[in-house]
Design a protein around this motif. Structure first.
Motif, short mmCIF file in Angstrom:
data_model
loop_
_atom_site.label_atom_id
_atom_site.label_comp_id
_atom_site.label_asym_id
_atom_site.label_seq_id
_atom_site.Cartn_x
_atom_site.Cartn_y
_atom_site.Cartn_z
N UNK A 66 -2.63 2.90 -4.17
CA UNK A 66 -2.94 1.61 -3.55
C UNK A 66 -1.69 0.77 -3.37
N UNK A 67 -0.80 0.75 -4.38
CA UNK A 67 0.45 0.00 -4.27
C UNK A 67 1.34 0.60 -3.20
N UNK A 68 1.35 1.92 -3.09
CA UNK A 68 2.18 2.58 -2.07
C UNK A 68 1.72 2.18 -0.67
N UNK A 69 0.43 2.00 -0.48
CA UNK A 69 -0.06 1.55 0.84
C UNK A 69 0.51 0.18 1.18
N UNK A 70 0.56 -0.69 0.18
CA UNK A 70 1.14 -2.02 0.41
C UNK A 70 2.64 -1.91 0.70
N UNK A 71 3.35 -1.10 -0.08
CA UNK A 71 4.79 -0.93 0.10
C UNK A 71 5.09 -0.38 1.48
N UNK B 255 2.13 -3.13 -8.26
CA UNK B 255 1.33 -2.17 -9.01
C UNK B 255 0.11 -2.84 -9.63
N UNK B 256 0.29 -4.03 -10.16
CA UNK B 256 -0.84 -4.79 -10.73
C UNK B 256 -1.88 -5.05 -9.65
N UNK B 257 -1.40 -5.41 -8.46
CA UNK B 257 -2.34 -5.65 -7.37
C UNK B 257 -3.02 -4.35 -6.94
N UNK B 258 -2.28 -3.25 -6.94
CA UNK B 258 -2.88 -1.97 -6.59
C UNK B 258 -4.03 -1.63 -7.53
N UNK B 259 -3.82 -1.86 -8.83
CA UNK B 259 -4.89 -1.61 -9.80
C UNK B 259 -6.08 -2.53 -9.54
N UNK B 260 -5.80 -3.77 -9.13
CA UNK B 260 -6.89 -4.69 -8.80
C UNK B 260 -7.68 -4.19 -7.60
N UNK B 261 -6.99 -3.64 -6.62
CA UNK B 261 -7.68 -3.08 -5.45
C UNK B 261 -8.64 -1.96 -5.87
#
Length: 395
Positions: free
Chosen positions: A151-156, A176-182
């Motif tokens: 999920x974080x990689x999609x944002x990056x 990464x924290x936001x990716x886990x939230x997603x």
């Protein structure tokens, strides 16, 4: 940071780029582009690799022997001893540039290596840095980090060609924290009274990132389906981007007392409040690879020096859904709270200065009634405890 007006791929991860742009460091130098790359560890995960590289690539099993060293951002990392197994990729220039961008964001540097293949060996490069390979295991990573990392990689990669890699590197931990939230947000919640969201009910025309540091602000130009079935006009909606968090109120059912924490808070200060020290439940962000319950127990040690007993979930909720992405998990925790349980704690590297307050349940409710307790998680938790206190004391 300037607004990233071309951020149309933030959620899709499809590599949308401004025309004529390419990855570069903050001094404007072109990122390293290579055609033969050896990948090991998390980047052997097919889902993560697909997001980073943006398409199909030629993959061949291989291994690297010996101890390799790489210097990334002033630190030297060792790539294990003995044989490290992974994949040799033959990349197009575009895929190689995407990988170099992602590696820079995640704190890795290119190192030359010799890759052993079934038919011989070949010279290539690998990226070393970030998390040391010795601390990585496929099983643990897949269980705890894989979904958040993807999920974080999609944002990056949605910011590839839009925001410099060094800018993103400074906040990759928060991403990464936001990716886990997603990942947690994707789990469907109950829908009995509210409208069930269907595919295509929200149509996004443009996403921008006018600010990103510890927190971020996103602007979305979007249409949403109205209750009559038609679409709204295109509207601009901004959201303050935060990761998920926990709050936990320690409660001693034998002594019928709680422990609150007090600290300076920027929100009241910026609002202009004359009293900027806040009485709260213990609270903190949920790290990637961490459950809400684990985060509650960790924060209790950091902020109050407490080891918690059983956790009771009060609620999971958005404190301000109109403009803030934060989702809170609030708990009451059974705890032993003797007279010397309160002290001054906090993580020194995070400039925390947190004082504990022991008080009886009645005093807590007096502070809620007077308004001295004025933050929603503690008010909500106190009212829940008022309802459940008899059960907890009987137990």
């Amino acid at each position: 940071m300037r607004a990233a007006d071309g951020l149309c791929a933030l959620h899709r991860g499809d590599g949308c780029r401004k025309r004529g742009s390419g990855p570069a460091d903050r001094k404007g130098r072109a990122a390293l582009v290579v055609s033969l790359v050896f990948l090991y560890g998390p980047l052997c995960d097919t889902a993560l690799r697909a997001v980073v590289l943006g398409g199909g690539v030629s993959v061949q099993a291989g291994s690297v022997a010996g101890v390799l060293h790489a210097t990334a951002h002033g630190a030297t990392w060792a790539l294990g001893a003995g044989v490290v197994r992974g994949d040799l990729l033959r990349l197009t220039d575009e895929a190689a540039a995407r990988l170099a961008f992602y590696a820079r964001v995640t704190g890795q540097a290119a190192v030359p290596c010799e890759v052993a293949l079934a038919e011989g060996s070949v010279a290539a490069v690998l990226y070393a840095g970030g998390d040391a390979l010795a601390a990585w295991s496929a099983g643990d990573w897949e269980r705890d980090f894989a979904a958040a990392a993807v999920a974080a990689a999609r944002d990056v990669m949605g910011l590839y060609g839009v925001v410099a890699a060094d800018v993103l590197a400074r906040r990759y931990g928060h991403m990464l924290v936001r990716g886990a939230a997603r990942v947690r947000a994707a789990v469907a919640g109950p829908v009995t009274a509210r409208r069930a969201q269907g595919a295509g009910d929200v149509d996004v025309a443009r996403v921008a990132l006018p600010y990103a540091n510890y927190f971020a602000v996103e602007e979305h130009d979007l249409r949403f389906r109205r209750f009559d079935g038609s679409f709204s006009d295109t509207v601009k909606r901004a959201a303050f981007v935060m990761g998920d968090a926990v709050t936990v109120l320690p409660y001693d059912p034998v002594r019928d007392r709680v422990l609150l924490v007090e600290q300076f808070r920027a929100g009241p200060y910026v609002r202009g409040d004359g009293e900027c020290w806040s009485l709260e439940a213990i609270a903190g962000r949920i790290d990637a690879g961490e459950s809400p319950e684990d985060a509650a127990r960790r924060e209790a040690v950091e902020e109050a020096g407490l080891r918690l007993g059983a956790l009771e979930l009060v609620a999971g909720y958005y404190p301000s859904p109109g403009a803030v992405t934060e989702f809170l998990y609030s708990y009451v925790a059974l705890a032993d709270l003797p007279d010397d349980a309160a002290g001054v704690f906090g993580v020194e590297g995070e400039a925390e200065d947190i004082r504990g307050h022991l008080m009886g349940f009645g005093r807590l409710m007096e502070l809620v009634a007077s308004g001295e307790v004025n933050n929603s998680p503690l008010i909500l938790t106190a009212l829940w405890l008022q309802r459940e206190r008899g059960r907890l004391r009987a137990g």
